[in-house]
Design a protein around this motif. Structure first.
Motif, PDB file in Angstrom:
ATOM      1  N   LEU A 163      36.188  37.059  71.658  1.00 47.00           N
ATOM      2  CA  LEU A 163      34.495  35.703  70.541  1.00 47.00           C
ATOM      3  C   LEU A 163      34.980  34.792  70.067  1.00 47.00           C
ATOM      4  N   THR A 164      35.817  33.923  71.184  1.00 48.81           N
ATOM      5  CA  THR A 164      36.155  32.911  70.792  1.00 48.81           C
ATOM      6  C   THR A 164      35.181  31.913  71.501  1.00 48.81           C
ATOM      7  N   SER A 165      34.346  32.680  72.168  1.00 53.77           N
ATOM      8  CA  SER A 165      33.162  31.883  72.969  1.00 53.77           C
ATOM      9  C   SER A 165      32.069  31.235  71.403  1.00 53.77           C
ATOM     10  N   ASN A 166      32.292  32.107  69.865  1.00 57.88           N
ATOM     11  CA  ASN A 166      31.553  32.157  69.171  1.00 57.88           C
ATOM     12  C   ASN A 166      31.662  30.652  67.814  1.00 57.88           C
ATOM     13  N   PRO A 167      33.380  29.809  67.335  1.00 58.23           N
ATOM     14  CA  PRO A 167      33.897  29.022  67.531  1.00 58.23           C
ATOM     15  C   PRO A 167      33.354  27.743  68.402  1.00 58.23           C
ATOM     16  N   SER A 168      33.437  28.121  69.444  1.00 55.67           N
ATOM     17  CA  SER A 168      33.179  27.556  70.660  1.00 55.67           C
ATOM     18  C   SER A 168      31.725  26.629  70.710  1.00 55.67           C
ATOM     19  N   ILE A 169      31.095  27.937  70.778  1.00 59.37           N
ATOM     20  CA  ILE A 169      29.354  26.953  70.582  1.00 59.37           C
ATOM     21  C   ILE A 169      29.222  26.146  69.232  1.00 59.37           C
ATOM     22  N   GLN A 170      29.872  27.030  68.089  1.00 60.62           N
ATOM     23  CA  GLN A 170      29.512  26.750  67.138  1.00 60.62           C
ATOM     24  C   GLN A 170      29.651  25.356  66.597  1.00 60.62           C
ATOM     25  N   TYR A 171      30.861  25.175  66.918  1.00 60.35           N
ATOM     26  CA  TYR A 171      31.334  23.367  66.677  1.00 60.35           C
ATOM     27  C   TYR A 171      31.393  22.567  67.847  1.00 60.35           C
ATOM     28  N   THR A 172      31.004  23.259  69.058  1.00 61.12           N
ATOM     29  CA  THR A 172      30.335  21.974  69.618  1.00 61.12           C
ATOM     30  C   THR A 172      28.855  21.567  70.077  1.00 61.12           C
ATOM     31  N   SER A 203      26.760  13.120  54.769  1.00 60.35           N
ATOM     32  CA  SER A 203      26.736  13.637  53.711  1.00 60.35           C
ATOM     33  C   SER A 203      26.804  14.729  53.251  1.00 60.35           C
ATOM     34  N   ALA A 204      27.076  15.475  52.408  1.00 62.02           N
ATOM     35  CA  ALA A 204      27.297  16.523  52.267  1.00 62.02           C
ATOM     36  C   ALA A 204      25.706  17.848  53.051  1.00 62.02           C
ATOM     37  N   PHE A 205      25.021  17.218  52.073  1.00 64.61           N
ATOM     38  CA  PHE A 205      23.527  18.249  52.658  1.00 64.61           C
ATOM     39  C   PHE A 205      23.453  17.852  54.331  1.00 64.61           C
ATOM     40  N   SER A 206      23.862  16.936  55.214  1.00 65.30           N
ATOM     41  CA  SER A 206      23.599  16.922  56.756  1.00 65.30           C
ATOM     42  C   SER A 206      24.141  18.019  57.614  1.00 65.30           C
ATOM     43  N   ALA A 207      25.685  17.878  56.446  1.00 71.45           N
ATOM     44  CA  ALA A 207      27.174  18.471  56.709  1.00 71.45           C
ATOM     45  C   ALA A 207      26.531  20.122  57.159  1.00 71.45           C
ATOM     46  N   PHE A 208      25.981  20.635  56.001  1.00 68.20           N
ATOM     47  CA  PHE A 208      25.849  22.122  55.960  1.00 68.20           C
ATOM     48  C   PHE A 208      24.335  22.221  55.998  1.00 68.20           C
ATOM     49  N   MET A 209      23.648  22.273  56.809  1.00 70.83           N
ATOM     50  CA  MET A 209      22.485  22.196  57.469  1.00 70.83           C
ATOM     51  C   MET A 209      23.219  22.001  58.719  1.00 70.83           C
ATOM     52  N   LEU A 210      23.895  21.055  59.506  1.00 71.68           N
ATOM     53  CA  LEU A 210      23.560  20.996  60.872  1.00 71.68           C
ATOM     54  C   LEU A 210      25.110  21.889  60.979  1.00 71.68           C
ATOM     55  N   GLY A 211      25.631  22.626  60.125  1.00 72.60           N
ATOM     56  CA  GLY A 211      26.912  24.070  60.005  1.00 72.60           C
ATOM     57  C   GLY A 211      25.919  24.277  59.980  1.00 72.60           C
ATOM     58  N   ALA A 212      25.168  25.572  58.627  1.00 67.90           N
ATOM     59  CA  ALA A 212      24.378  26.322  59.108  1.00 67.90           C
ATOM     60  C   ALA A 212      23.308  26.742  60.483  1.00 67.90           C
ATOM     61  N   SER A 214      23.984  25.780  64.142  1.00 66.50           N
ATOM     62  CA  SER A 214      25.002  25.633  64.666  1.00 66.50           C
ATOM     63  C   SER A 214      25.447  27.084  64.495  1.00 66.50           C
ATOM     64  N   LYS A 215      26.529  27.832  63.095  1.00 67.13           N
ATOM     65  CA  LYS A 215      26.765  29.048  63.480  1.00 67.13           C
ATOM     66  C   LYS A 215      25.813  29.918  63.706  1.00 67.13           C
ATOM     67  N   CYS A 216      24.600  29.657  63.182  1.00 69.16           N
ATOM     68  CA  CYS A 216      23.531  30.896  63.329  1.00 69.16           C
ATOM     69  C   CYS A 216      23.260  31.667  64.823  1.00 69.16           C
ATOM     70  N   ILE A 217      22.768  30.339  65.357  1.00 67.69           N
ATOM     71  CA  ILE A 217      23.194  29.919  67.289  1.00 67.69           C
ATOM     72  C   ILE A 217      24.250  30.716  67.054  1.00 67.69           C
ATOM     73  N   ALA A 218      24.952  29.855  67.204  1.00 73.05           N
ATOM     74  CA  ALA A 218      26.186  31.384  67.869  1.00 73.05           C
ATOM     75  C   ALA A 218      26.281  32.442  67.452  1.00 73.05           C
ATOM     76  N   THR A 219      26.424  32.867  66.520  1.00 81.37           N
ATOM     77  CA  THR A 219      25.916  34.466  65.781  1.00 81.37           C
ATOM     78  C   THR A 219      25.169  35.544  66.657  1.00 81.37           C
ATOM     79  N   CYS A 220      24.030  34.583  66.816  1.00 87.79           N
ATOM     80  CA  CYS A 220      23.197  35.899  66.984  1.00 87.79           C
ATOM     81  C   CYS A 220      23.604  36.091  68.844  1.00 87.79           C
TER      82      CYS A 220
END
Length: 314
Positions: A163-172, A203-212, A214-220
């Protein structure tokens, strides 16, 4: 210095996001851990877990294991962000490249994630057991660890490494999107770069949206492994005491026989909701405190240098 700033801001962001969303995490984990045939299920959906806590007057039990989770989360994120930042800077220095490619980013993120998992796996296992205990009957960290053998503390290590592939995909994905967004902002400003030693932040909004995103893709992509990991770590809490569930083949077989192929995706919506919100909050907080952390570190460094110089002169 940059690696330390990344690690500190990432760890603080993780601590805050984990605390805010912990009741949702508890409900999600208890729902995922249940491995029974459809007609014998105790929880039909995640809201049933919340209702059980309310109806039994154990609402505060939604926070059982919070201290352990925060401890594990802080350590894991500090190690991850420090390792990720350090390895990325080392790669750029050795290769001579000005930017890091997607493949290299994936490898570096996976390496940082693997180191993190090995160090924090016992805390992760203890946290899962505490969350899946009956409401009001959770044990403390030391008691949870002392009841298990050394090998049992590392239950699910293999699948955790996978599952280290999950944050790898997310943070990449996050880094690549962030880089493109900042380049676009610089281009629109006419290419004028600020002469500040601190890194530019989203910006806070940009970071929130990009984080959401990237994590959605990795989780699925990795969810079946996530479900399998929860089943393995909560095996001792199961009333059947099915020891085969403590192995990856046993957990896979148990889910398949009792729930079918859809069982591998049980709780996916709750997982996406929790992890996307958690990751988005983490990255948003990290981006907003990075500059202040950087300034604090520089001030601390200057103070140490001045103090050392005075001591030498005296």
């Amino acid at each position: 210095m940059e690696s330390l700033v990344e690690a500190t801001s990432g760890a603080v962001g993780s601590l805050l996001s984990t605390t805010i969303l912990y009741p949702l995490d508890t409900c999600k984990t208890k729902y995922q851990a249940e491995n029974r045939a459809h007609h014998h299920q105790k929880y039909r959906n995640i809201s049933d877990v919340l209702w059980e806590a309310i109806s039994t007057r154990q609402v505060l039990s939604l926070y059982q294991g919070l201290g352990t989770k925060n401890f594990q989360s802080f350590i894991s994120q500090f190690i991850y962000f420090y390792g990720y930042s350090f390895l990325k800077r080392l790669y750029l220095k050795k290769s001579g490249f000005k930017s890091i490619g997607t493949k290299a980013n994936l490898v570096i993120a996976a390496a940082a994630g693997a180191c993190t998992v090995v160090v924090t796996q016992p805390l992760d296992t203890a946290s899962s057991k505490m969350q899946t205990c009956e409401f009001g009957k959770s044990k403390g960290l030391w008691e949870s660890l002392s009841e298990s053998t050394w090998s049992e503390s590392f239950d699910g290590l293999g699948i955790s490494l996978l599952l280290t592939s999950n944050p790898s995909i997310q943070y990449t994905a996050f880094d690549q999107l962030k880089s493109r967004l900042l380049k676009e902002k610089t281009r629109k400003r006419g290419g004028e770069a600020a002469a500040s030693p601190s890194p530019e932040a989203l910006s806070a909004f940009s970071a929130f949206m990009l984080g959401a995103v990237s994590k959605c893709i990795a989780t699925c992509i990795t969810y079946p492994a996530i479900r399998c990991k929860v089943v393995i770590q909560s095996a001792e809490a199961d009333e059947t005491k099915d020891k085969s569930r403590k192995t990856v083949p046993g957990a896979l077989r148990s889910i398949w026989e009792k729930e079918g192929i859809l069982g591998f995706f049980k709780g996916l919506q709750a997982q996406i909701l929790k992890t996307v919100l958690s990751s988005a909050l983490l990255l948003m907080i990290k981006e907003k405190i990075t500059k202040s952390t950087w300034i604090t570190m520089l001030a601390l460094k200057r103070f140490i240098l001045v103090t050392r110089s005075r001591l030498k002169s005296s």
